[in-house]
Design an enzyme around this catalytic site. Structure first.
Site, PDB file in Angstrom:
ATOM      1  N   CYS A  66       0.865  -1.173   0.000  1.00  0.00           N
ATOM      2  CA  CYS A  66       0.000   0.000   0.000  1.00  0.00           C
ATOM      3  C   CYS A  66       0.902   1.223   0.000  1.00  0.00           C
ATOM      4  CB  CYS A  66      -0.895   0.018   1.224  1.00  0.00           C
ATOM      5  SG  CYS A  66      -2.233   1.218   1.068  1.00  0.00           S
TER       6      CYS A  66
ATOM      7  N   CYS B 292      -3.924   6.062  -0.102  1.00  0.00           N
ATOM      8  CA  CYS B 292      -3.394   4.786  -0.581  1.00  0.00           C
ATOM      9  C   CYS B 292      -3.102   4.800  -2.077  1.00  0.00           C
ATOM     10  CB  CYS B 292      -4.376   3.661  -0.247  1.00  0.00           C
ATOM     11  SG  CYS B 292      -4.747   3.566   1.513  1.00  0.00           S
TER      12      CYS B 292
ATOM     13  N   LYS C 135     -12.173  -5.192   2.440  1.00  0.00           N
ATOM     14  CA  LYS C 135     -11.589  -4.296   3.440  1.00  0.00           C
ATOM     15  C   LYS C 135     -12.504  -3.087   3.593  1.00  0.00           C
ATOM     16  CE  LYS C 135      -7.620  -1.441   4.524  1.00  0.00           C
ATOM     17  NZ  LYS C 135      -6.208  -1.143   4.304  1.00  0.00           N
TER      18      LYS C 135
ATOM     19  N   ARG D 214      -2.979   3.721  12.526  1.00  0.00           N
ATOM     20  CA  ARG D 214      -2.507   4.921  11.819  1.00  0.00           C
ATOM     21  C   ARG D 214      -1.473   5.663  12.642  1.00  0.00           C
ATOM     22  NH1 ARG D 214      -8.190   6.372   8.779  1.00  0.00           N
ATOM     23  NH2 ARG D 214      -8.214   4.409   7.617  1.00  0.00           N
TER      24      ARG D 214
ATOM     25  N   ARG E 178     -11.001   7.496   3.695  1.00  0.00           N
ATOM     26  CA  ARG E 178     -10.753   6.448   2.696  1.00  0.00           C
ATOM     27  C   ARG E 178     -12.052   5.852   2.144  1.00  0.00           C
ATOM     28  NH1 ARG E 178      -5.481   6.493   3.777  1.00  0.00           N
ATOM     29  NH2 ARG E 178      -4.524   5.554   5.613  1.00  0.00           N
TER      30      ARG E 178
ATOM     31  N   GLU F  10     -16.410  -8.429  -4.195  1.00  0.00           N
ATOM     32  CA  GLU F  10     -14.986  -8.062  -4.125  1.00  0.00           C
ATOM     33  C   GLU F  10     -14.110  -9.319  -4.059  1.00  0.00           C
ATOM     34  OE1 GLU F  10     -13.220  -5.448  -4.418  1.00  0.00           O
ATOM     35  OE2 GLU F  10     -14.355  -3.657  -3.880  1.00  0.00           O
TER      36      GLU F  10
ATOM     37  N   LYS G  89     -11.534  -7.884   6.549  1.00  0.00           N
ATOM     38  CA  LYS G  89     -10.897  -6.964   7.483  1.00  0.00           C
ATOM     39  C   LYS G  89     -11.786  -5.754   7.721  1.00  0.00           C
ATOM     40  CE  LYS G  89      -7.056  -3.824   7.758  1.00  0.00           C
ATOM     41  NZ  LYS G  89      -6.028  -3.109   7.076  1.00  0.00           N
TER      42      LYS G  89
ATOM     43  N   SER H 206      -5.996  -3.268  14.644  1.00  0.00           N
ATOM     44  CA  SER H 206      -5.413  -2.530  15.764  1.00  0.00           C
ATOM     45  C   SER H 206      -6.442  -2.081  16.800  1.00  0.00           C
ATOM     46  CB  SER H 206      -4.648  -1.323  15.221  1.00  0.00           C
ATOM     47  OG  SER H 206      -5.515  -0.470  14.479  1.00  0.00           O
TER      48      SER H 206
HETATM   49  C1  PBG Z   1      -3.008   0.378   4.874  1.00  0.00           C
HETATM   50  C2  PBG Z   1      -3.496  -0.471   5.980  1.00  0.00           C
HETATM   51  C3  PBG Z   1      -4.287  -0.125   7.095  1.00  0.00           C
HETATM   52  C4  PBG Z   1      -4.355  -1.260   7.906  1.00  0.00           C
HETATM   53  C5  PBG Z   1      -3.645  -2.260   7.258  1.00  0.00           C
HETATM   54  N1  PBG Z   1      -3.142  -1.768   6.056  1.00  0.00           N
HETATM   55  C6  PBG Z   1      -4.863   1.158   7.491  1.00  0.00           C
HETATM   56  C7  PBG Z   1      -5.874   1.803   6.651  1.00  0.00           C
HETATM   57  O1  PBG Z   1      -6.367   1.260   5.676  1.00  0.00           O
HETATM   58  O2  PBG Z   1      -6.177   2.946   6.971  1.00  0.00           O
HETATM   59  C8  PBG Z   1      -5.046  -1.355   9.231  1.00  0.00           C
HETATM   60  C9  PBG Z   1      -4.573  -2.442  10.133  1.00  0.00           C
HETATM   61  C10 PBG Z   1      -4.951  -2.302  11.568  1.00  0.00           C
HETATM   62  O3  PBG Z   1      -5.747  -1.441  11.954  1.00  0.00           O
HETATM   63  O4  PBG Z   1      -4.430  -3.103  12.353  1.00  0.00           O
HETATM   64  N2  PBG Z   1      -3.875   0.662   3.859  1.00  0.00           N
END
Ligand code: PBG
Length: 326
Positions: free
Chosen positions: A122, A132, A197, A207, A219, A235, A250, A276
């Site tokens: 990414c 992204c 996602k 972040r 996003r 998807e 996710k 996270s």
């Molecule tokens: C990057 C990405 C993100 C996460 C994984 N790859 C953040 C986002 O899309 O803003 C989030 C992972 C997490 O919260 O543990 N695009």
């Protein structure tokens, strides 16, 4: 014949711990997990992420030492995110030969050869605007971004990544990356697609960890809307048709129904990302003494596996190994 009470008593099989273990349908093991790292420049650097207790941004040497230990405990794979020295509009460090993740991949493949190295693909950690993809007139441009994703995937494969994991949510990226990899002779590199996602508030702590907050807007024009289940299946189907080797849902917790739906419909290995914010909630409640951390963590992760996930990306993985005596 199903029988009925009093001849039938469900509690018979719950009588002792051994009996419960024997009839348990879903049990976690270290081999279910993929552990993420946030790789920073420097040596001997361990910078704690305040919203994710137990998680630190690590320099390459620290990642290698840590990963070696995790591999010994039975964790099969790690997932790499990079914090570059500098960012620009086009995310150049993402595809530089000596970009931070490429360096980490090389070192890991040299020092932990058995470990599977997955490179998150990414641009948001590398772009000055934190989106992204390429931004023009305030919009994230899909097709122009694909070019940079191809370059990044090639740099990662060249460094030795076993699996490339695109998390950008641009249309057509799996097919585009597959073609680019195959044309350059990297037909053995796999693709773990972040297929479904969602635009999620649960990415907040990430972040901070990856320093990837968008500098304007959000996003929602590329990540999915949380109400949409059928769209998530579309998807996934698209990614399968474009050549994905793994599919992913996710976040995990608020999307367990989609994990089950994907498991029932498609036969690819299914990955769930226990993100996270899901981790931070448990850590915060446990720190306050409001929840028993080991108990709720194992319950959550068992639930994700029971819903149908074959693999779970989770920041809890080292704790789980410890609790399981691995
Ligand atoms: C990057 C990405 C993100 C996460 C994984 N790859 C953040 C986002 O899309 O803003 C989030 C992972 C997490 O919260 O543990 N695009």
């Amino acid at each position: 014949m199903t029988g009925a009470f009093p001849a039938l008593r469900m509690r018979r099989l719950r009588r002792t711990e051994t009996m419960r273990r024997m009839v348990r349908e879903t049990a976690l093991s270290p081999s279910d997990f993929i552990y993420p790292y946030f790789v920073t420049p420097g040596r001997g650097a361990r910078q704690p992420v305040s919203s994710m207790p137990g998680v630190s941004q690590l320099s390459v040497d620290e990642v290698v030492a840590d990963a070696r230990e995790l591999a010994n405990r039975g964790i099969p794979a790690v997932l790499l995110f990079g914090l570059p020295e500098s960012k620009d509009e086009f995310g150049s460090d993402a595809y530089a030969r000596d970009g931070i993740v490429q360096v980490a991949i090389r070192e890991l493949k040299e020092h932990c050869p058995g470990l599977i190295v997955i490179a998150d693909l990414c641009l948001c950690e590398y772009t000055s605007h934190g989106h992204c993809g390429i931004v023009e007139d305030g919009q994230v441009r899909n097709d122009a971004t694909l070019e940079l994703l191809n370059k990044t995937a090639l740099a990662q494969a060249e460094a030795g990544a076993d699996i490339i994991a695109p998390s950008d949510m641009m249309d057509g990226r799996v097919g585009s990356i597959r073609k680019a990899l195959d044309e350059k002779g990297y037909s053995e590199a796999g693709i773990m697609a972040y297929s479904a996602k969602f635009a999620s508030g649960f990415y907040g702590p990430f972040r901070e960890a990856a320093d990837s907050t968008p500098q304007f807007g959000d996003r929602r024009s590329y990540q999915m809307d949380s109400g949409n289940a059928r769209e998530a299946m579309r998807e996934i189907e698209l990614d399968i048709n474009e050549g994905a080797d793994f599919m992913m849902v996710k976040p995990a917790l608020a999307y367990l129904d989609l994990i089950r739906m994907a498991r029932d419909r498609f036969d690819l290995p299914l990955v769930a990302y226990n993100v996270s914010g899901e981790y931070a909630m448990v850590k915060a409640a446990a720190a306050n003494g409001w929840l028993d951390e080991e108990r709720v963590t194992m319950e959550i992760l068992t639930g994700i596996k029971r819903a149908g996930a074959d693999m779970i990306i989770s920041y809890h993985a080292p704790d789980v190994c410890r609790w399981m005596g691995a």
